[in-house]
Design a protein around this motif. Structure first.
Motif, mmCIF file in Angstrom:
data_model
loop_
_atom_site.group_PDB
_atom_site.id
_atom_site.type_symbol
_atom_site.label_atom_id
_atom_site.label_comp_id
_atom_site.label_asym_id
_atom_site.label_seq_id
_atom_site.Cartn_x
_atom_site.Cartn_y
_atom_site.Cartn_z
ATOM 1 N N PRO A 200 44.514 60.125 5.019
ATOM 2 C CA PRO A 200 45.597 60.489 5.953
ATOM 3 C C PRO A 200 45.078 60.837 7.348
ATOM 4 O O PRO A 200 45.863 60.934 8.288
ATOM 5 C CB PRO A 200 46.250 61.702 5.285
ATOM 6 N N GLU A 201 43.756 61.001 7.464
ATOM 7 C CA GLU A 201 43.169 61.340 8.762
ATOM 8 C C GLU A 201 42.976 60.104 9.644
ATOM 9 O O GLU A 201 42.537 60.218 10.793
ATOM 10 C CB GLU A 201 41.823 62.032 8.568
ATOM 11 N N LEU A 202 43.333 58.900 9.103
ATOM 12 C CA LEU A 202 43.140 57.654 9.825
ATOM 13 C C LEU A 202 44.469 56.927 10.034
ATOM 14 O O LEU A 202 45.449 57.177 9.335
ATOM 15 C CB LEU A 202 42.168 56.751 9.071
ATOM 16 N N PHE A 203 44.475 56.004 11.011
ATOM 17 C CA PHE A 203 45.649 55.191 11.300
ATOM 18 C C PHE A 203 45.558 53.886 10.520
ATOM 19 O O PHE A 203 44.567 53.153 10.641
ATOM 20 C CB PHE A 203 45.718 54.850 12.792
ATOM 21 N N ASP A 204 46.582 53.595 9.743
ATOM 22 C CA ASP A 204 46.656 52.288 9.086
ATOM 23 C C ASP A 204 47.011 51.264 10.145
ATOM 24 O O ASP A 204 48.085 51.314 10.745
ATOM 25 C CB ASP A 204 47.725 52.323 7.994
ATOM 26 N N ILE A 205 46.103 50.342 10.400
ATOM 27 C CA ILE A 205 46.325 49.367 11.465
ATOM 28 C C ILE A 205 47.534 48.483 11.192
ATOM 29 O O ILE A 205 48.100 47.880 12.106
ATOM 30 C CB ILE A 205 45.056 48.508 11.692
ATOM 31 N N ASN A 206 47.980 48.439 9.931
ATOM 32 C CA ASN A 206 49.131 47.612 9.584
ATOM 33 C C ASN A 206 50.413 48.401 9.389
ATOM 34 O O ASN A 206 51.389 47.886 8.848
ATOM 35 C CB ASN A 206 48.821 46.788 8.322
ATOM 36 N N MET A 207 50.409 49.677 9.792
ATOM 37 C CA MET A 207 51.677 50.405 9.753
ATOM 38 C C MET A 207 52.481 50.057 10.998
ATOM 39 O O MET A 207 51.901 49.613 11.997
ATOM 40 C CB MET A 207 51.432 51.920 9.642
ATOM 41 N N PRO A 208 53.809 50.194 10.961
ATOM 42 C CA PRO A 208 54.605 50.852 9.930
ATOM 43 C C PRO A 208 54.671 50.020 8.648
ATOM 44 O O PRO A 208 54.836 48.808 8.719
ATOM 45 C CB PRO A 208 55.991 51.003 10.560
ATOM 46 N N ALA A 209 54.548 50.714 7.520
ATOM 47 C CA ALA A 209 54.531 50.049 6.223
ATOM 48 C C ALA A 209 55.830 49.270 6.021
ATOM 49 O O ALA A 209 56.916 49.762 6.297
ATOM 50 C CB ALA A 209 54.351 51.080 5.110
ATOM 51 N N GLY A 210 55.694 48.057 5.524
ATOM 52 C CA GLY A 210 56.866 47.252 5.231
ATOM 53 C C GLY A 210 57.404 46.486 6.422
ATOM 54 O O GLY A 210 58.256 45.619 6.285
ATOM 55 N N VAL A 211 56.914 46.803 7.618
ATOM 56 C CA VAL A 211 57.389 46.122 8.818
ATOM 57 C C VAL A 211 56.235 45.391 9.482
ATOM 58 O O VAL A 211 56.289 44.192 9.731
ATOM 59 C CB VAL A 211 58.042 47.115 9.804
ATOM 60 N N GLY A 212 55.190 46.160 9.735
ATOM 61 C CA GLY A 212 54.013 45.576 10.368
ATOM 62 C C GLY A 212 54.183 45.477 11.863
ATOM 63 O O GLY A 212 55.267 45.168 12.348
ATOM 64 N N PRO A 213 53.135 45.750 12.586
ATOM 65 C CA PRO A 213 53.221 45.695 14.045
ATOM 66 C C PRO A 213 53.417 44.260 14.523
ATOM 67 O O PRO A 213 52.980 43.313 13.885
ATOM 68 C CB PRO A 213 51.883 46.271 14.493
ATOM 69 N N GLN A 214 54.105 44.139 15.633
ATOM 70 C CA GLN A 214 54.399 42.819 16.193
ATOM 71 C C GLN A 214 53.408 42.436 17.288
ATOM 72 O O GLN A 214 53.638 41.476 18.017
ATOM 73 C CB GLN A 214 55.822 42.832 16.760
ATOM 74 N N GLY A 215 52.311 43.185 17.374
ATOM 75 C CA GLY A 215 51.306 42.902 18.383
ATOM 76 C C GLY A 215 51.575 43.641 19.668
ATOM 77 O O GLY A 215 52.583 44.324 19.840
ATOM 78 N N GLY A 216 50.630 43.521 20.596
ATOM 79 C CA GLY A 216 50.797 44.180 21.883
ATOM 80 C C GLY A 216 50.842 45.691 21.754
ATOM 81 O O GLY A 216 49.936 46.309 21.189
ATOM 82 N N ASP A 217 51.905 46.288 22.265
ATOM 83 C CA ASP A 217 52.043 47.742 22.301
ATOM 84 C C ASP A 217 52.321 48.268 20.893
ATOM 85 O O ASP A 217 53.448 48.587 20.523
ATOM 86 C CB ASP A 217 53.178 48.106 23.261
ATOM 87 N N TRP A 218 51.271 48.407 20.119
ATOM 88 C CA TRP A 218 51.382 48.747 18.698
ATOM 89 C C TRP A 218 51.843 50.185 18.476
ATOM 90 O O TRP A 218 52.768 50.458 17.706
ATOM 91 C CB TRP A 218 50.013 48.495 18.041
ATOM 92 N N MET A 219 51.241 51.161 19.177
ATOM 93 C CA MET A 219 51.530 52.571 18.918
ATOM 94 C C MET A 219 52.613 53.131 19.844
ATOM 95 O O MET A 219 53.408 53.970 19.439
ATOM 96 C CB MET A 219 50.253 53.406 19.086
ATOM 97 N N HIS A 220 52.596 52.705 21.099
ATOM 98 C CA HIS A 220 53.568 53.174 22.104
ATOM 99 C C HIS A 220 53.604 54.706 22.139
ATOM 100 O O HIS A 220 54.643 55.341 21.955
ATOM 101 C CB HIS A 220 54.953 52.618 21.812
ATOM 102 N N VAL A 221 52.434 55.311 22.375
ATOM 103 C CA VAL A 221 52.364 56.771 22.539
ATOM 104 C C VAL A 221 53.107 57.136 23.814
ATOM 105 O O VAL A 221 52.943 56.478 24.849
ATOM 106 C CB VAL A 221 50.894 57.247 22.599
ATOM 107 N N ASN A 222 53.954 58.169 23.767
ATOM 108 C CA ASN A 222 54.823 58.448 24.911
ATOM 109 C C ASN A 222 54.818 59.898 25.386
ATOM 110 O O ASN A 222 55.445 60.222 26.397
ATOM 111 C CB ASN A 222 56.262 58.045 24.589
ATOM 112 N N GLY A 223 54.152 60.783 24.687
ATOM 113 C CA GLY A 223 54.109 62.188 25.103
ATOM 114 C C GLY A 223 52.794 62.816 24.698
ATOM 115 O O GLY A 223 52.262 62.524 23.616
ATOM 116 N N ILE A 224 52.250 63.667 25.542
ATOM 117 C CA ILE A 224 50.974 64.310 25.254
ATOM 118 C C ILE A 224 51.041 65.761 25.695
ATOM 119 O O ILE A 224 51.658 66.092 26.718
ATOM 120 C CB ILE A 224 49.807 63.567 25.950
ATOM 121 N N SER A 225 50.412 66.656 24.924
ATOM 122 C CA SER A 225 50.468 68.095 25.204
ATOM 123 C C SER A 225 49.169 68.737 24.731
ATOM 124 O O SER A 225 48.559 68.290 23.752
ATOM 125 C CB SER A 225 51.672 68.725 24.491
ATOM 126 N N TYR A 226 48.771 69.796 25.427
ATOM 127 C CA TYR A 226 47.488 70.463 25.141
ATOM 128 C C TYR A 226 47.723 71.903 24.722
ATOM 129 O O TYR A 226 48.550 72.612 25.306
ATOM 130 C CB TYR A 226 46.597 70.430 26.380
#
Length: 809
Positions: A200-226
């Motif tokens: 669970p400490e790692l990212f499954d490169i093929n998630m989201p499960a059952g859908v699969g990434p469509q390439g390009g902007d795979w994660m689309h991280v949109n917010g960051i906080s410290y």
């Protein structure tokens, strides 16, 4: 029990349980402050007051606006767009810029090329650096080698920490890459193969499960906080429907691996929440598109919790979610193998009919427990209390990704409510605290006292205090308010980990300088001092407004004065041919000091000089002058000789002598023109009068014997000069003397701090030579004036000189 009764009982029980877990709140009301936002894809940023009136509008030359912050120094930090043909998905930015209050760009940093491109959010750090989210390009071949189940390029996210440099540069001092923390169970012949549920400490490169990434902007991280208390970073992912926490205490090398850092896990995921199926464990999906993952700051209601905007795309309403992650006794996140990270349900949430944004959106916890929300796609900004009742709203329109409310006393808003010079002052300091006052831990440390001269409270949040002119914000005040007419103590001991106000530097006992500045670096007050004496402070007298004088410490209380320094330059002899010889029988120039006080005074650390630009040219050693006594300093430059020999000589054509306290406050000065052999220049009457030529009275009282013969041997003074008044401060009368190089009309006046004329002491034609008069602290009508600081001004022809005098009653 009837169904209706059962329903009512259930509601009552639910309310009781809710009251038990939620903090007790004061009556709900809006949190007073200023609201900051920047409509998306525009060139403007706005700051509005509680009435939704724009009080500041920054106009920009570039389009942007996804993320904007007001910094403690009053500058604006904003993401902006840079065209990039490769990375062109939603939230694309590419640059961060910092603007002065007037809109001028003071710094910018571009992070965009054909291999990487920053996007969406940024996070300013306490150390002045900035966290940035960015895409990086991985080719289809690289993606397949990593275990990706499609032949298409990917843009995995990474995070960089940028240290601003100059006006358009930056050093990347830390970075983390999601690509270093992958798992896949698709192809055993490729990298990162393993059991997803076991990692669970790692990212499954093929998630989201059952859908699969469509390439390009795979994660689309949109917010960051410290989180500065835990030194951890939280971020949210639109496409993965999760929020994540990683360790920031790692080095860049450790962040690329699986060990190191405070948690010992390198750059692996420490905590995740929102969609358990992403790491193949049972549990319901909670997020359906998530934005604005933030830490609630320590000290606020819910401090240390996580909060996020759950868009719930395709559902009737969006939701704000607050999570309290479970920790063990050592502060590690708790995870039962094979289970999802807790909590099972949010600690608190908000939703309401009509509240919906299918993407974007933000949330912010306010100090009063309310929550600020941007319903981004409609441009509706509002604030709700813990019960979900709206306390403030602004139907701005457009598309607003983020909104932030800043407190009225936030240091970045200093420009709206500035502190004028003299309103808040350094009032007293003790650089050698022997037994005067201990801090909360019983330590007798150095201290600096501040005083509020106004009739209103003043926040010093973000103000700077320093002993280094090149670093005026060496130490910044935390969120602290100084009440009207009250005192505030800062311990200058470098013990910043102690409770209370402890600056990051110490006060040297031998000499030092203190600067106090506003958040925008405007210098509000400063003091320089020389050698200090144990348990003797330097303080303003009169309290809060006067000059600094040596005094008995008055810790966090009104300065009641001290021992007035009544030493003056009494006589000088610049051409000594036969008058008096030093211990080596040399007829050198000399300066005579006289102590008008009854008590002996140590002159250790006091200064004597012949140059106003260098008032500390020669420092007295450990020397005392007796009460009503005299002290001779040989001004011959022979510092190697025994006795008191200054490191400069007196000029015989024209010169000056200055006497200063250890903190460089000018006590007295004399200025003269062409000198005559064996004729001195001394005060008459002795110790108090103006300077006149006279027969030398070496270490003895100045008298008028031989004045007529001296007059025959001297010329008219060659300079115009206004002597310091004496005594100063005074409580009954003070003598004011001056000299004229030529006859002419003279005006000698007294003005107050407001520049208003109080009294005319002398007006009309005067001959060349020496003159003096007395001011008894009255105005032109003979009425006594109030205690305070006044200015004596001499005007004659083109010459004007002003000196300060202090009246005490």
């Amino acid at each position: 029990m009837l169904p209706t009764q059962r329903t009512i009982l259930s509601v009552v029980i639910a309310l009781v349980l809710l009251c038990a877990i939620l903090p007790v709140q004061a009556p709900a009301e809006p949190y007073a402050g200023y609201t900051l936002f920047s409509p998306n894809n525009t060139r403007n940023t706005y700051l509005v007051n509680m009435s939704n009136t724009v009080v500041q509008n920054w106009s920009h030359s570039r389009t942007g606006g996804y993320s904007v912050y007001l910094l403690p120094n009053g500058n604006l930090l904003r993401t902006t767009q840079v065209n990039n043909a490769i990375f062109n998905a939603g939230g694309s930015q590419g640059m961060v810029q910092e603007f002065a209050w007037n809109g001028t760009v003071v710094w910018e940093f571009q992070y965009s090329n054909n291999q990487y491109h920053s996007h969406h959010d940024i996070e300013p750090l306490p150390n002045g650096n900035i966290l940035m989210i960015a895409w990086e390009l991985k080719t289809a071949a690289q993606a397949r080698q990593a275990g990706y189940n499609r032949s298409i390029a990917l843009w995995p996210d990474h995070i960089i920490e940028v240290q601003p440099v100059g006006t358009n540069g930056g050093n990347i001092v830390w970075e983390w890459h999601a690509w270093d923390h992958l798992i896949q169970d698709y192809d055993p012949t490729k990298d990162n193969y393993g059991v997803v549920a076991d990692h669970p400490e790692l990212f499954d490169i093929n998630m989201p499960a059952g859908v699969g990434p469509q390439g390009g902007d795979w994660m689309h991280v949109n917010g960051i906080s410290y989180n500065p208390e835990r030194d951890e970073i939280a971020f949210s992912s639109h496409t993965l429907d999760e929020i994540y926490v990683i360790d920031h205490s790692t080095t860049t090398e450790e962040a690329a691996g699986h060990t190191g850092g405070n948690r010992g896990r390198g750059g692996d995921i420490l905590y995740r929440w929102g969609k358990p199926s992403n790491y193949r464990v049972p549990g319901a999906q909670y997020f359906n598109v998530v934005h604005c993952a933030i830490w609630i700051p320590a000290g606020l209601p819910g401090g240390g919790h996580l909060m996020a905007f759950n868009n719930r795309e395709g559902q009737p309403t969006s939701q704000i979610v607050e999570l309290n992650p479970p920790f063990d006794g050592e502060g590690n996140y708790v995870l039962i193998p094979g289970s999802a990270y807790g909590p099972a349900t949010p600690f608190w949430s908000y939703s309401a009919t009509g509240f919906y944004s299918n993407h974007l959106g933000s949330c912010q916890r306010l100090p009063n427990g309310n929550t600020m929300i941007s319903e981004a796609t409609s441009g509706f900004l509002f604030e709700v209390d813990m019960a979900g009742v709206t306390q403030w709203s602004y139907a701005r329109g457009g598309q607003i990704p983020r909104v932030l409310r800043y407190a009225l006393d936030y240091p970045g808003l200093y420009v709206l409510n500035p502190v004028a010079a003299g309103e808040l002052v350094i009032n007293e300091l003790l650089a050698d605290n022997g037994t005067t006052a201990p801090d909360q831990d019983g330590e007798y440390d150095d201290w600096i006292e501040f005083y509020n001269n106004t009739n209103h409270d003043i926040s010093v949040w973000g103000f700077g205090l320093s002993d280094d002119a090149q670093n005026p914000t060496k130490w910044r005040f935390p969120d602290t308010t100084l009440a009207a007419g009250s005192y505030l103590i800062v311990w200058a001991d470098a013990d910043t980990n102690q409770n209370g106000l402890h600056a990051s530097f110490e006060l040297p006992a031998e000499a030092g300088r203190i600067r106090f500045c506003a958040p925008n670096l405007t210098i509000l007050d400063s003091i320089s001092y020389g050698q200090q004496t144990t348990d003797r402070s330097f303080g303003r007298y009169p309290n809060g407004m006067g000059e600094f004088i040596l005094m008995t410490p008055t810790f966090a209380a009104e300065n009641i004065g001290g021992d007035p320094i009544e030493v003056v330059i009494n006589e000088i002899l610049a051409m000594n041919d036969t008058t008096a010889a030093d211990q080596d029988q040399e007829f050198d120039p000399w300066i005579e000091l006289f102590n008008n006080g009854d008590a002996a005074l140590s002159l250790a650390g006091f200064y004597l000089s012949n140059d106003a630009a260098d008032p500390t040219r020669w420092a007295f050693p450990d020397t005392s002058i007796p009460g009503r006594g005299y002290l001779i300093v040989w001004v011959d430059g022979d510092v190697e000789q025994s006795g008191l020999h200054a490191n400069f000589e007196l000029a015989v054509t024209a010169g000056r002598a200055l006497l200063c306290t250890p903190n460089q406050i000018l006590l007295d000065e004399a200025e003269w023109g062409e000198q005559v052999s064996d004729v001195s220049f001394g005060r008459y009457p002795n110790g108090t009068g103006g300077f006149i030529p006279m027969i030398p009275t070496f270490a003895a009282e100045n008298d008028s014997v031989g004045l007529s013969s001296v007059a025959d041997r001297t010329e008219t003074p060659g300079k115009y000069f206004l002597s310091p008044s004496y005594p100063n401060p005074f409580n009954s009368s003070t003598v004011i003397a001056f000299q004229l190089a030529s006859p002419g009309d003279v005006s000698l006046t007294i003005h107050n701090l407001l520049g208003q004329r109080v009294a005319v002491l002398m007006e009309g034609w005067r001959l060349a030579g020496h003159h003096e008069t007395t001011w008894s602290g009255t105005d032109d009508r003979g009425s006594p004036v109030n205690s305070g600081v006044y200015f004596v001004t001499l005007r004659t022809g083109d010459f004007t000189q002003t000196r300060k005098t202090v009246l005490l009653k």
